[in-house]
Scaffold this motif. Sequence first.
Motif, PDB file in Angstrom:
ATOM      1  N   ALA A  76      65.006  31.737  24.090  1.00 34.54           N
ATOM      2  CA  ALA A  76      63.990  32.743  23.598  1.00 34.54           C
ATOM      3  C   ALA A  76      64.887  33.949  22.971  1.00 34.54           C
ATOM      4  O   ALA A  76      64.822  34.439  22.039  1.00 34.54           O
ATOM      5  CB  ALA A  76      63.074  33.118  24.589  1.00 34.54           C
ATOM      6  N   ALA A  77      65.952  34.181  23.793  1.00 35.55           N
ATOM      7  CA  ALA A  77      66.794  35.576  23.548  1.00 35.55           C
ATOM      8  C   ALA A  77      67.488  35.135  22.172  1.00 35.55           C
ATOM      9  O   ALA A  77      67.504  36.162  21.391  1.00 35.55           O
ATOM     10  CB  ALA A  77      67.454  35.772  24.793  1.00 35.55           C
ATOM     11  N   LEU A  78      68.084  34.095  22.022  1.00 36.53           N
ATOM     12  CA  LEU A  78      68.641  33.736  20.772  1.00 36.53           C
ATOM     13  C   LEU A  78      67.594  33.454  19.663  1.00 36.53           C
ATOM     14  O   LEU A  78      67.952  34.160  18.474  1.00 36.53           O
ATOM     15  CB  LEU A  78      69.373  32.363  20.923  1.00 36.53           C
ATOM     16  N   LEU A  79      66.571  32.868  19.894  1.00 37.89           N
ATOM     17  CA  LEU A  79      65.571  32.910  18.789  1.00 37.89           C
ATOM     18  C   LEU A  79      65.035  34.209  18.363  1.00 37.89           C
ATOM     19  O   LEU A  79      64.738  34.426  16.939  1.00 37.89           O
ATOM     20  CB  LEU A  79      64.338  32.041  19.465  1.00 37.89           C
ATOM     21  N   PHE A  80      65.065  35.207  19.038  1.00 32.13           N
ATOM     22  CA  PHE A  80      64.444  36.459  18.710  1.00 32.13           C
ATOM     23  C   PHE A  80      65.445  37.504  18.389  1.00 32.13           C
ATOM     24  O   PHE A  80      65.252  38.698  18.456  1.00 32.13           O
ATOM     25  CB  PHE A  80      63.233  36.901  19.766  1.00 32.13           C
ATOM     26  N   THR A 252      50.260  42.327  24.266  1.00 28.53           N
ATOM     27  CA  THR A 252      51.225  43.349  23.561  1.00 28.53           C
ATOM     28  C   THR A 252      51.769  43.052  22.172  1.00 28.53           C
ATOM     29  O   THR A 252      52.030  43.866  21.378  1.00 28.53           O
ATOM     30  CB  THR A 252      52.257  43.951  24.320  1.00 28.53           C
ATOM     31  N   GLY A 253      51.610  41.822  21.734  1.00 29.39           N
ATOM     32  CA  GLY A 253      52.094  41.220  20.492  1.00 29.39           C
ATOM     33  C   GLY A 253      53.527  41.545  20.491  1.00 29.39           C
ATOM     34  O   GLY A 253      54.226  41.351  19.068  1.00 29.39           O
ATOM     35  N   ASP A 254      54.341  41.618  21.423  1.00 26.96           N
ATOM     36  CA  ASP A 254      55.798  41.915  21.349  1.00 26.96           C
ATOM     37  C   ASP A 254      56.402  40.489  22.266  1.00 26.96           C
ATOM     38  O   ASP A 254      56.420  40.602  23.299  1.00 26.96           O
ATOM     39  CB  ASP A 254      56.150  43.149  22.144  1.00 26.96           C
ATOM     40  N   PRO A 255      57.133  39.795  21.293  1.00 26.28           N
ATOM     41  CA  PRO A 255      57.773  38.615  22.144  1.00 26.28           C
ATOM     42  C   PRO A 255      59.140  39.078  22.915  1.00 26.28           C
ATOM     43  O   PRO A 255      59.402  38.396  23.943  1.00 26.28           O
ATOM     44  CB  PRO A 255      58.107  37.850  20.823  1.00 26.28           C
ATOM     45  N   ILE A 256      59.404  40.308  22.520  1.00 25.69           N
ATOM     46  CA  ILE A 256      60.820  40.685  23.311  1.00 25.69           C
ATOM     47  C   ILE A 256      60.278  41.086  24.786  1.00 25.69           C
ATOM     48  O   ILE A 256      61.183  40.899  25.677  1.00 25.69           O
ATOM     49  CB  ILE A 256      61.089  42.119  22.830  1.00 25.69           C
ATOM     50  N   ALA A 258      58.219  39.157  26.487  1.00 20.93           N
ATOM     51  CA  ALA A 258      58.375  37.816  27.148  1.00 20.93           C
ATOM     52  C   ALA A 258      59.765  37.332  27.309  1.00 20.93           C
ATOM     53  O   ALA A 258      60.245  36.859  28.611  1.00 20.93           O
ATOM     54  CB  ALA A 258      57.603  36.703  26.100  1.00 20.93           C
ATOM     55  N   VAL A 259      60.812  37.710  26.539  1.00 17.34           N
ATOM     56  CA  VAL A 259      62.063  37.509  26.611  1.00 17.34           C
ATOM     57  C   VAL A 259      62.568  38.193  28.026  1.00 17.34           C
ATOM     58  O   VAL A 259      63.355  37.603  28.753  1.00 17.34           O
ATOM     59  CB  VAL A 259      62.817  37.833  25.436  1.00 17.34           C
ATOM     60  N   ALA A 260      62.284  39.442  28.275  1.00 17.72           N
ATOM     61  CA  ALA A 260      62.516  40.127  29.089  1.00 17.72           C
ATOM     62  C   ALA A 260      62.156  39.609  30.502  1.00 17.72           C
ATOM     63  O   ALA A 260      62.853  39.497  31.668  1.00 17.72           O
ATOM     64  CB  ALA A 260      62.168  41.846  29.206  1.00 17.72           C
ATOM     65  N   VAL A 261      60.854  39.065  30.740  1.00 23.46           N
ATOM     66  CA  VAL A 261      60.079  38.202  31.854  1.00 23.46           C
ATOM     67  C   VAL A 261      61.132  37.146  32.248  1.00 23.46           C
ATOM     68  O   VAL A 261      61.759  36.817  33.111  1.00 23.46           O
ATOM     69  CB  VAL A 261      58.717  38.211  31.520  1.00 23.46           C
ATOM     70  N   LEU A 262      61.469  36.546  31.171  1.00 25.15           N
ATOM     71  CA  LEU A 262      62.208  35.241  31.336  1.00 25.15           C
ATOM     72  C   LEU A 262      63.493  35.331  31.931  1.00 25.15           C
ATOM     73  O   LEU A 262      64.009  34.644  32.783  1.00 25.15           O
ATOM     74  CB  LEU A 262      62.287  34.354  30.030  1.00 25.15           C
ATOM     75  N   VAL A 263      64.164  36.594  31.451  1.00 24.57           N
ATOM     76  CA  VAL A 263      65.711  36.976  31.904  1.00 24.57           C
ATOM     77  C   VAL A 263      65.495  37.441  33.180  1.00 24.57           C
ATOM     78  O   VAL A 263      66.397  36.707  34.076  1.00 24.57           O
ATOM     79  CB  VAL A 263      66.087  37.981  30.788  1.00 24.57           C
ATOM     80  N   VAL A 264      64.600  38.249  33.704  1.00 23.34           N
ATOM     81  CA  VAL A 264      64.595  38.533  35.030  1.00 23.34           C
ATOM     82  C   VAL A 264      64.457  37.556  36.120  1.00 23.34           C
ATOM     83  O   VAL A 264      64.931  37.321  37.217  1.00 23.34           O
ATOM     84  CB  VAL A 264      63.381  39.769  35.354  1.00 23.34           C
TER      85      VAL A 264
END
Length: 619
Positions: A76-80, A252-256, A258-264
């Motif tokens: 997800a981080a690479l994708l966004f 929130t409409g902010d995919p970032i 979601a990326v932050a949640v997955l990372v944590v």
Amino acid sequence: MPPSLQARLNVALLIVALVGLVAGLGLMLAAENELATFAWSIGVFPVLAALIVEIVRSLAKGEVGLDIVAALSMSAALLFGETLAAAVVALMYSGGTFLESFAEGRARREMSQLLSRVPRTATRHRDGKLEDVPLEDIEPDDLLLIRQGDVAPVDGAVEGERAILDQSALTGESMPVRLSRGRDVMSGSTNAGEAFDLRVTRRASESTYSGIVRLVEAAQASKAPMARLADRYSLLFLLITMVLAVSAWWFTGDPIRAVAVLVVATPCPLILAVPVALVAGLSRAAQFGVLIKGARPLESLAGVRTLVLDKTGTLTDGRPQIVSIETLDSVSQDQLLFFAASLEQASKHPMALAIVSSARERGRALQIPEQVVEIAGEGLVGVVDGRDVVVGGASFVAGMLGATVPEPGILEAGSALVSVAVDGKLVGHIIMADALRSGAARLLAGLRKLGIDRIMLATGDRHAVAQAITVGLGLDAVHSEMTPDQKVQLVLDERESHAPVMMVGDGVNDAPALAAADVGVAMGARGSAASAEAADVVLLVDHLDRLLPGIEIAQGARRIALQSVAAGIGLSVAGMMAAALGYLTPVQGALLQEAIDVAVILNALRALRIQPQALSSPC
């Protein structure tokens, strides 16, 4: 994949991830943002590829692991376009994997030292010369030279006057032990004194040390039930993570976010803390002479509530000992023991060996007997120091003297009488018994303090013997005249009503009950190979009190594992909530999770420093 190859792969992935992250940061500082993004991506791809391969292997075996969260977060981080966050996650994952393997390697260090200390050759006396021979060529009754600093390669007995041995690698005892002539030497002990001769009693393949090495290898190959529990609940944690990530993106409409949640959420401390803490507990227990065959027995040992004890060789010493010496006329106890022990040197009967050993421990110089005749199971006649001596049962001595032999008063149950005559005249008796281990009452009290509520004896001996030996011990039940299958049934019944159950024994007849118990404990120093094979825990030294530190370490290791899991999961969930609410960026979340993982692993390593408080004097 072999452990060594896997370890090298872990190091390679860590280096790639680290170089990619550092190179990207350097390029970013040089205002080369596109090259920085490329460098971070290059550092992520090998780690992500290795992770996907591992996930596929797990899924093929029907296992759903938390590594899926790590793969999703990097993807997800690479994708966004959050390549820096992806690089941090890659470094975090590869670094966590490396740290876990390093931690387990450190925890196994004491066990590995056992493997590395296995001697390959021995120095044997042969035809007045010394020769170096492979261990497999050594046979019982061979005479070996053990030089200062040498490790005893096989089990044997001291042939010289004395030997000073360092048994710390086997028993955890820091002080060397002094063994007199005829005393048993465990293979794996180091000669801390002058050179001495060792009379071989077992082949190398049957020795204590070889058995320990086999048990160590089995212990290292085990997998913790708590780790399997983590695998089963990984799907639930994955679901919670995905719900939080998708919810944060949806509302929130902010995919970032979601990326932050997955990372944590990556990787979960549950898969790191448990194996490290339990393997550390195995290593720590081994230092106290308690070899636990794996993480499952360690966890079971921590929760034991019922104890079933065998008698002979477990609650008692298992070898006949001199209880008292009664003399007649003007003969002293020392004189009677001299005549009896000198003649008994010609016999291999357990009572004969005990009498000889007792005389040598008292420093008595013995004479070589002459004209010895042994009547199997009855006694011996011979000449000692020019005098005719008869040693044996009262009826045997009476028959040799042609007269009635007066016996002492009523003997305690389980005692045996050895009569001694010199020059046709009865001079006294040696009373022998399999004595209760010293400190047994203190040991049982210590076990109760550690949470064992019910303690009972299960023995094949007669009821009177069992009752006599257990007076004052405060046992909850005494079962006597039991066959092996009756012992098994007793263990199964106790498991039904008072589980979990620990069984302690040392003989071949105890092996079935040891296998049936939640935790089977074998007296490995002198117990049978069958009992050691069937048991989950082996006491490497003939001290029953090693149960105390063993249980305390097991309880401590399990407690540390659970503490690490609770703290790690709590911090991870808190971080995920903060990321979902927008308080953490993906990079900040990755750094936070890295700190959490390192913290729980370091906390789990505290199991290496557990200091048992309930270690009584050896019994």
